[in-house]
Enzyme design. Structure first.
Site, PDB file in Angstrom:
ATOM      1  N   ARG A  40       0.825  -1.214   0.000  1.00  0.00           N
ATOM      2  CA  ARG A  40       0.000   0.000   0.000  1.00  0.00           C
ATOM      3  C   ARG A  40       0.858   1.263   0.000  1.00  0.00           C
ATOM      4  O   ARG A  40       0.428   2.296  -0.513  1.00  0.00           O
ATOM      5  CB  ARG A  40      -0.924   0.005   1.215  1.00  0.00           C
ATOM      6  CG  ARG A  40      -2.120  -0.888   0.998  1.00  0.00           C
ATOM      7  CD  ARG A  40      -3.116  -0.766   2.117  1.00  0.00           C
ATOM      8  NE  ARG A  40      -4.430  -1.175   1.652  1.00  0.00           N
ATOM      9  CZ  ARG A  40      -5.413  -1.588   2.456  1.00  0.00           C
ATOM     10  NH1 ARG A  40      -5.213  -1.641   3.761  1.00  0.00           N
ATOM     11  NH2 ARG A  40      -6.576  -1.931   1.947  1.00  0.00           N
ATOM     12  N   LYS A 207     -18.846 -16.585   1.974  1.00  0.00           N
ATOM     13  CA  LYS A 207     -20.278 -16.396   2.205  1.00  0.00           C
ATOM     14  C   LYS A 207     -21.016 -15.687   1.082  1.00  0.00           C
ATOM     15  O   LYS A 207     -20.446 -14.856   0.386  1.00  0.00           O
ATOM     16  CB  LYS A 207     -20.478 -15.560   3.470  1.00  0.00           C
ATOM     17  CG  LYS A 207     -20.082 -16.293   4.716  1.00  0.00           C
ATOM     18  CD  LYS A 207     -20.308 -15.418   5.905  1.00  0.00           C
ATOM     19  CE  LYS A 207     -20.049 -16.173   7.195  1.00  0.00           C
ATOM     20  NZ  LYS A 207     -20.195 -15.296   8.343  1.00  0.00           N
ATOM     21  N   GLY A 360     -10.087  -8.263  -0.265  1.00  0.00           N
ATOM     22  CA  GLY A 360      -8.868  -8.451   0.510  1.00  0.00           C
ATOM     23  C   GLY A 360      -8.218  -9.805   0.286  1.00  0.00           C
ATOM     24  O   GLY A 360      -7.034  -9.893  -0.075  1.00  0.00           O
ATOM     25  N   GLY A 383     -13.157  -3.946   1.215  1.00  0.00           N
ATOM     26  CA  GLY A 383     -14.564  -3.570   1.341  1.00  0.00           C
ATOM     27  C   GLY A 383     -14.974  -2.482   0.356  1.00  0.00           C
ATOM     28  O   GLY A 383     -16.067  -2.528  -0.217  1.00  0.00           O
TER      29      GLY A 383
HETATM   30  P1  ADP Z   1     -12.504 -11.478  -0.148  1.00  0.00           P
HETATM   31  O1  ADP Z   1     -11.749 -10.976   1.058  1.00  0.00           O
HETATM   32  O2  ADP Z   1     -11.610 -11.600  -1.350  1.00  0.00           O
HETATM   33  O3  ADP Z   1     -13.743 -10.671  -0.422  1.00  0.00           O
HETATM   34  P2  ADP Z   1     -13.900 -13.476   1.380  1.00  0.00           P
HETATM   35  O4  ADP Z   1     -13.461 -12.799   2.631  1.00  0.00           O
HETATM   36  O5  ADP Z   1     -15.322 -13.409   0.991  1.00  0.00           O
HETATM   37  O6  ADP Z   1     -12.979 -12.977   0.149  1.00  0.00           O
HETATM   38  O7  ADP Z   1     -13.569 -15.031   1.473  1.00  0.00           O
HETATM   39  C1  ADP Z   1     -12.306 -15.529   1.749  1.00  0.00           C
HETATM   40  C2  ADP Z   1     -12.385 -16.746   2.618  1.00  0.00           C
HETATM   41  O8  ADP Z   1     -13.217 -17.737   2.042  1.00  0.00           O
HETATM   42  C3  ADP Z   1     -11.038 -17.386   2.791  1.00  0.00           C
HETATM   43  O9  ADP Z   1     -10.665 -17.283   4.151  1.00  0.00           O
HETATM   44  C4  ADP Z   1     -11.257 -18.833   2.384  1.00  0.00           C
HETATM   45  O10 ADP Z   1     -10.609 -19.767   3.239  1.00  0.00           O
HETATM   46  C5  ADP Z   1     -12.744 -18.982   2.497  1.00  0.00           C
HETATM   47  N1  ADP Z   1     -13.249 -20.091   1.666  1.00  0.00           N
HETATM   48  C6  ADP Z   1     -13.200 -20.203   0.335  1.00  0.00           C
HETATM   49  N2  ADP Z   1     -13.711 -21.393  -0.058  1.00  0.00           N
HETATM   50  C7  ADP Z   1     -14.089 -22.051   1.060  1.00  0.00           C
HETATM   51  C8  ADP Z   1     -14.687 -23.326   1.317  1.00  0.00           C
HETATM   52  N3  ADP Z   1     -14.995 -24.168   0.326  1.00  0.00           N
HETATM   53  N4  ADP Z   1     -14.918 -23.668   2.606  1.00  0.00           N
HETATM   54  C9  ADP Z   1     -14.605 -22.819   3.608  1.00  0.00           C
HETATM   55  N5  ADP Z   1     -14.056 -21.609   3.431  1.00  0.00           N
HETATM   56  C10 ADP Z   1     -13.800 -21.217   2.174  1.00  0.00           C
HETATM   57 MG    MG Z   2     -12.097 -11.270   3.184  1.00  0.00          MG
END
Ligand code: ADP
Ligand code: MG
Length: 405
Positions: A40, A207, A360, A383
């Site tokens: 960053r 999620k 992130g 976010g």
């Molecule tokens: P971002 O930060 O890129 O928006 P998220 O925070 O929504 O992404 O999701 C990231 C998390 O999702 C990671 O910690 C990863 O371990 C988890 N994840 C991805 N696939 C699975 C799965 N099949 N089961 C459990 N956790 C998962």
């Molecule tokens: Mg995340």
């Protein structure tokens, strides 16, 4: 709507003036307090160098972590000031104290043309996150003009992101986007208003909840939505399949079913997956077709057929947006699907596809895959990137001058 940038500032406006630069230097630190990832800091250097070259006196303002509105040495920006000084090759003193302190005012007034100083963590003051009018006025006393490079904080209406530029503009000063901010807005907003098609989105992560607005906004615009990660499990349940002991959101199955009914032709779900009895490093894994997931299985990654399917969609795409890893990428071997999809994305990019990664964990995964420089744009905001992709107006962007002003 396009925002004015520092390229719209004349050198005459900048030279000798105090430029309040809201940066996002909220970097991860090591246990010994040193900077673990200077990404960053590096991301904002071009903006600082451009303003410094024009003779601005730069007052840099950032937060670090969530120190609860009071000074806390664990959240000091001192190591960041040192790292920034090393990277920029110029001294960057750290200025402590409240904005109304005479000592701090004097230090700012003592800056020479082209010099810069970093204020201590702005969240050491409770007025920052409350966007408190009195605190905001005191901060704005340090500013003639305002430049924002803090994309990662642009979804927060805080004193240093929204309050100060509002006052600066009321006084007739300028409030514009820095180079990093401008690049983020280009790739996460402007280029996606009228993307080159096929336009493909890849969504994954943990999620559906928290990303519903993103999913709906994206579905309206894309030709294809590829879904992986635990998010896909909820869609598989909605199809009437079993997902064993996988992470799933039972209370979102209905939403997933509605999305499939309305947008089924655009949504591409995994056809196979990597399962294990426990999600731990070096676990024994098996690949299962999606209709053969056992009662004791945990789905922790997409399978090879899914990777091939997603890769062919990416190869055909002209624009790709990716948010959310395909599996538990922090725990090998469950990083495989995410890495393979990242590679497919890099290959498509080599062939001219515009590829954009936001979020992130997604950005971390892209960097960990070693393919970062073959992706068109990796967003510096988690976010904020998600909110912008979901079609929301970010207060820290809305406050900047637009090309219509
Ligand atoms: P971002 O930060 O890129 O928006 P998220 O925070 O929504 O992404 O999701 C990231 C998390 O999702 C990671 O910690 C990863 O371990 C988890 N994840 C991805 N696939 C699975 C799965 N099949 N089961 C459990 N956790 C998962
Ligand atoms: Mg995340």
């Amino acid at each position: 709507m396009d925002r004015r940038t520092l390229k719209d500032l004349d050198e005459a406006e900048v030279r000798g003036r105090r430029i309040f630069v809201r940066v996002d230097l909220n970097v991860p630190l090591n246990e010994d307090g040193s900077v673990a990832d200077p990404g960053r800091i590096q991301g904002t250097l071009a903006t600082l160098e451009a303003l410094s070259k024009q003779g601005g006196r730069l007052v840099l303002v950032s937060h670090l972590g969530r120190p609860d509105g009071a000074p806390d040495p664990a959240y000091s920006l001192a190591p960041v000031a040192r790292e920034l000084s090393d990277l920029a090759g110029v001294p960057v003193p750290l200025l402590e104290g409240a904005p109304e302190d005479p000592g701090l005012r004097q230090a700012v007034d003592a800056l020479g043309d082209g010099e810069m100083a970093l204020l201590e963590n702005v969240r050491f003051h409770p007025g920052e996150t409350r966007n408190d009018p009195e605190f905001t006025r005191a901060l704005a006393e340090l500013a003639d003009h305002f430049v924002s490079d803090a994309f990662g904080t642009a979804h927060r209406a805080h004193a240093s992101t929204v309050g100060v530029p509002t006052i600066v503009r009321e006084r007739g000063g300028r409030a514009v986007a820095g180079l990093l901010m401008a690049r983020e807005l280009r790739f996460l907003d402007r280029e996606l208003q009228d993307p080159r098609r096929p336009f493909v989105a890849v969504l994954g992560g943990a999620k559906i909840s928290g990303k519903i607005e993103l999913i709906e906004s994206i579905l309206h615009r894309v030709d294809r939505l590829l879904v992986g990660g635990a998010m896909a499990n909820t869609f598989l349940l909605a199809l009437g399949l079993q997902v064993g002991r996988s992470l799933v959101e039972e209370d979102r199955v209905e939403v997933a079913r509605e999305l499939l009914e309305r947008w089924g032709e655009r949504i591409v779900l995994p056809v196979d997956c990597v399962v294990a009895p426990e999600v731990k490093e070096g676990a024994e894994v098996e690949v299962r077709r999606r209709d053969e997931i056992g009662a004791e299985d945990r789905v922790a990654d997409v399978g090879p057929e899914t990777v091939a399917l997603f890769a062919s969609e990416l190869q055909a795409a002209r624009t790709v947006v990716w948010n959310g890893p395909m599996g538990v990428f922090e725990v090998p071997p469950f990083d495989r699907g995410t890495r393979d999809v990242a590679r497919a994305l890099a290959e498509a990019t080599d062939d001219g596809t515009v590829s954009i990664v936001g979020g992130g964990d997604s950005a971390a995964a892209a960097v960990a895959s070693g393919l970062a420089d073959r992706i068109t744009h990796i967003s510096s905001g988690g976010g904020a990137a998600l909110e912008l992709l979901a079609g929301k107006v970010l207060p820290g962007v809305d406050v900047l001058e637009s090309s219509l002003d």
